[in-house]
Design a protein around this motif. Structure first.
Motif, short mmCIF file in Angstrom:
data_model
loop_
_atom_site.label_atom_id
_atom_site.label_comp_id
_atom_site.label_asym_id
_atom_site.label_seq_id
_atom_site.Cartn_x
_atom_site.Cartn_y
_atom_site.Cartn_z
N ALA A 1 0.83 -1.20 0.00
CA ALA A 1 0.00 0.00 0.00
C ALA A 1 0.87 1.26 0.00
N HIS B 1 -7.65 -9.27 -5.79
CA HIS B 1 -8.96 -9.61 -5.26
C HIS B 1 -9.55 -10.87 -5.90
N LEU C 1 -5.09 2.06 -1.40
CA LEU C 1 -5.47 0.92 -0.56
C LEU C 1 -6.08 -0.20 -1.40
N PRO C 2 -5.37 -0.69 -2.42
CA PRO C 2 -5.95 -1.70 -3.29
C PRO C 2 -6.02 -3.10 -2.70
N GLY C 3 -5.42 -3.31 -1.53
CA GLY C 3 -5.37 -4.66 -0.99
C GLY C 3 -4.26 -5.43 -1.68
N SER D 1 -10.41 4.47 -5.84
CA SER D 1 -9.91 4.12 -4.52
C SER D 1 -10.31 2.70 -4.14
N GLY D 2 -9.29 1.91 -3.75
CA GLY D 2 -9.55 0.54 -3.33
C GLY D 2 -9.83 -0.42 -4.47
N THR D 3 -9.53 -0.01 -5.70
CA THR D 3 -9.83 -0.86 -6.86
C THR D 3 -8.57 -1.15 -7.66
N ILE E 1 -10.85 9.04 -0.35
CA ILE E 1 -10.34 8.54 0.92
C ILE E 1 -10.62 9.60 1.99
#
Length: 257
Positions: A18, A39, A52-54, A86-88, A178
């Motif tokens: 991250a 994912h 924050l994509p994991g 965001s997050g993708t 975010i």
């Protein structure tokens, strides 16, 4: 931005760590190209990883790849809607459409990495001119968050902009994808992660990054990466990061071969 060259298939995938930026991995390889896994979904080709994509793993490619990092401020202007990123993790052509193929072709046919950097800067500049920038108060808050390494209080940032905490929270979330608090946590984590990768003991990295104690850092590392500080310190992604963007250089681009 940084350029990478891989002369043989990567023996293992490299997991992204991250980072407080929107990351573009632009595949310049011939043939099968860059492989990514995020994912539980798999794909090939150029990709955009939001804040924050994991867990995102990239590898299996032979050839060249251009990595571009954009702050949320820049990404919002370049893409027009960074909150959707965001997050993708999405294919680049899903964001840029038909322009993607032409962009990749120009980069592949460029005679040098310097020319590739220039091509990328030209495209980014044109997209910046075509979209409305975020509000200046948000740019100010992001800069303060970066410069303080995530240790500024949200209430104080709101006070400095003349906004209420509620307004700052709402505008930051809607335009940058975010919350201010989460942004500060990410920036603080990024600082600690690089200290760990540089060989600092977890206790020292925790103290230098503003964590209450080593246990606090451990919980944060677990939340961001699912691993421990010891495992994070040896992450290949951070080793590459240090080579591509060394702290001692003031250049905005670097080639790593």
């Amino acid at each position: 931005m940084a350029g990478f060259h891989q002369s043989a298939p990567a023996p293992v995938n490299i997991t992204m760590v991250a980072h407080p930026s929107i990351t573009l991995l632009i595949d310049l390889s011939e043939g099968d190209g860059l492989v990514y896994d995020a994912h539980g979904s798999h794909g090939r080709g150029s990709v955009v990883a939001g804040l924050l994509p994991g867990e995102v793993r990239a590898g299996g490619w032979v050839g060249q790849c251009l990595q571009i990092r954009l702050s949320p401020i820049m990404a919002s202007a370049v893409f027009g809607a960074s909150a959707e990123l965001s997050g993708t993790v999405v294919r680049l052509d899903e964001v840029w459409g038909r322009e993607t193929e032409q962009f990749e072709d120009r980069l592949r046919t460029a005679a040098s990495w310097d020319e590739r950097f220039a091509v990328a800067m030209d495209l980014l500049g044109r997209r910046l001119d075509a979209h409305r920038p975020v509000e200046p108060e948000l740019s100010y808050v992001w800069r303060r968050t970066i410069h303080s390494r995530g240790l500024m209080q949200v209430d104080r940032l709101a006070e400095e902009t003349g906004w209420s905490r509620k307004r700052l929270w709402s505008r930051f979330r809607s335009q940058l994808g975010i919350t201010p608090k989460r942004a500060a946590q990410l920036v603080r984590f990024d600082h600690a992660a690089h200290l760990l990768a540089a060989g600092h003991a977890p206790a020292r990295a925790a103290a230098a990054s503003g964590y209450v104690d080593q246990s606090h850092l451990h919980r944060e590392v677990k939340a961001f990466t699912g691993t421990t500080p010891t495992v994070l310190a040896a992450a290949p992604w951070l080793a590459i990061d240090d080579l591509a963007w060394p702290a001692s250089t003031h250049n905005n681009s670097r080639v790593w071969v």
